[in-house]
Design a protein around this motif. Structure first.
Motif, PDB file in Angstrom:
ATOM      1  N   ALA A 116       0.816  -1.217   0.000  1.00 19.29           N
ATOM      2  CA  ALA A 116       0.000   0.000   0.000  1.00 19.29           C
ATOM      3  C   ALA A 116       0.850   1.268   0.000  1.00 19.29           C
ATOM      4  O   ALA A 116       0.312   2.376   0.071  1.00 19.29           O
ATOM      5  N   GLY A 117       2.166   1.104  -0.043  1.00 20.22           N
ATOM      6  CA  GLY A 117       3.055   2.260  -0.129  1.00 20.22           C
ATOM      7  C   GLY A 117       3.509   2.823   1.193  1.00 20.22           C
ATOM      8  O   GLY A 117       4.058   3.931   1.248  1.00 20.22           O
ATOM      9  N   ALA A 118       3.337   2.077   2.280  1.00 24.62           N
ATOM     10  CA  ALA A 118       3.711   2.589   3.594  1.00 24.62           C
ATOM     11  C   ALA A 118       5.224   2.720   3.727  1.00 24.62           C
ATOM     12  O   ALA A 118       5.981   1.845   3.301  1.00 24.62           O
ATOM     13  N   THR A 119       5.642   3.811   4.335  1.00 25.41           N
ATOM     14  CA  THR A 119       7.038   3.999   4.721  1.00 25.41           C
ATOM     15  C   THR A 119       7.302   3.308   6.051  1.00 25.41           C
ATOM     16  O   THR A 119       8.383   2.769   6.284  1.00 25.41           O
TER      17      THR A 119
ATOM     18  N   GLY B 133      -6.292  -6.767   9.802  1.00 25.16           N
ATOM     19  CA  GLY B 133      -5.972  -6.100   8.543  1.00 25.16           C
ATOM     20  C   GLY B 133      -5.120  -4.869   8.761  1.00 25.16           C
ATOM     21  O   GLY B 133      -4.595  -4.640   9.859  1.00 25.16           O
ATOM     22  N   THR B 134      -4.971  -4.073   7.722  1.00 24.37           N
ATOM     23  CA  THR B 134      -4.165  -2.851   7.777  1.00 24.37           C
ATOM     24  C   THR B 134      -4.959  -1.671   7.227  1.00 24.37           C
ATOM     25  O   THR B 134      -5.830  -1.832   6.369  1.00 24.37           O
ATOM     26  N   VAL B 135      -4.646  -0.492   7.732  1.00 27.23           N
ATOM     27  CA  VAL B 135      -5.131   0.757   7.138  1.00 27.23           C
ATOM     28  C   VAL B 135      -3.948   1.724   7.088  1.00 27.23           C
ATOM     29  O   VAL B 135      -3.021   1.631   7.900  1.00 27.23           O
ATOM     30  N   THR B 136      -3.977   2.638   6.134  1.00 23.79           N
ATOM     31  CA  THR B 136      -2.868   3.563   5.945  1.00 23.79           C
ATOM     32  C   THR B 136      -3.366   4.999   5.860  1.00 23.79           C
ATOM     33  O   THR B 136      -4.542   5.257   5.582  1.00 23.79           O
ATOM     34  N   ALA B 137      -2.439   5.921   6.092  1.00 28.21           N
ATOM     35  CA  ALA B 137      -2.732   7.349   5.934  1.00 28.21           C
ATOM     36  C   ALA B 137      -1.428   8.097   5.721  1.00 28.21           C
ATOM     37  O   ALA B 137      -0.354   7.646   6.151  1.00 28.21           O
TER      38      ALA B 137
END
Length: 266
Positions: free
Chosen positions: A31-34, A238-242
């Protein structure tokens, strides 16, 4: 900076717990997480009699997540695990942070221990089996000063103020909040820590049932320095991103300079 919170239902099977955690880290990277943050006690949640042998900071648990960070090319906050403690009867509750090269860059041991008696609801004395840490930690994650904490620490605002005064712009809270307190206090406390310290707060929680007869609340979330919840996990693993907008953080601190205006009192 894109951040992911990974919501896990750890139980009494360490191998399974780590496999699920690794899968969630992969989803976060995709998801593009750093940075990806796991919850408290990724290694084991279950009866004390079944607890795997506690490990040192450079043990198999650390090696597993160092490899994950290196393979995925992201920063990994490995929630927390049962670190070998100061005596045979107590462990430390310890967070490890790895950079994208798989190097351990920070260690934090939970300071505040969950010793509570709520009649008819919970009787728990964490200090019987866990030794407290004694050092607040601010570290840099991808150049962002980050204050570390674990679960019950959330109820002690003086810790977070110290982290903010020491330069933190991001506060991380891996947790295993119980259902009966989580539904009333989890979001309120997280938003308060964000507002009063004008920091982003990234909180990764355990969710679901585990033995002996306990249920974790979940609702992992990411909160901006104004106190707005910008991402929240549904009631499932699960995962969530921001995205963390550090320019917005600076704008908030400049327009409402409560940190700069604070006055020390006796």
């Amino acid at each position: 900076m894109r951040v992911a919170v990974c919501q896990l239902n750890a139980r009494d099977d360490r191998t399974h717990n780590l496999a699920v955690a690794r899968d969630l880290l992969g989803r976060a990277a995709a998801a593009g997480a750093t940075l990806a943050v796991l919850p408290e006690y990724v290694d084991y949640l279950g009866p004390g009699a079944g607890l795997p042998k506690p490990e040192p900071v450079d043990g198999e648990f650390a090696a597993f997540f160092a490899e994950a960070a290196r393979d995925l090319g992201i920063w990994v906050h490995a929630g927390s695990f049962h670190e070998a403690g100061p005596d045979p009867d107590r462990t430390f509750n310890t967070s490890l942070i790895f950079n994208p090269a798989g190097e351990l860059v920070a260690t934090y041991r939970k300071i505040h221990l969950y010793d509570v008696e709520i009649p008819g609801r919970v009787s728990y004395q964490e200090s019987r089996t866990v030794a407290p840490g004694d050092r607040p930690v601010v570290t840099e994650i991808d150049g962002v000063p980050t204050g570390l904490s674990i679960c019950y620490d959330l109820r002690f605002p003086e810790l977070y103020r110290r982290l903010a005064v020491e330069g933190a712009k991001l506060l991380v809270v891996p947790a295993a909040f119980m259902m009966h307190t989580g539904r009333d206090h989890w979001e309120v406390l997280l938003r308060a820590r964000a507002i009063e310290n004008q920091c982003y707060v990234v909180a990764a929680g355990q969710i679901g049932d585990h033995e002996p007869g306990r249920t974790c609340f979940g609702r992992s979330m990411i909160i901006d320095p104004w106190g707005t919840v910008v991402a929240q996990a549904p009631d499932a693993v699960g995962t969530v991103t921001a995205e963390l907008d550090l320019e917005r953080l600076d704008e908030i601190r400049n327009s409402l300079p409560s940190l700069a205006n604070r006055r020390l009192t006796l």
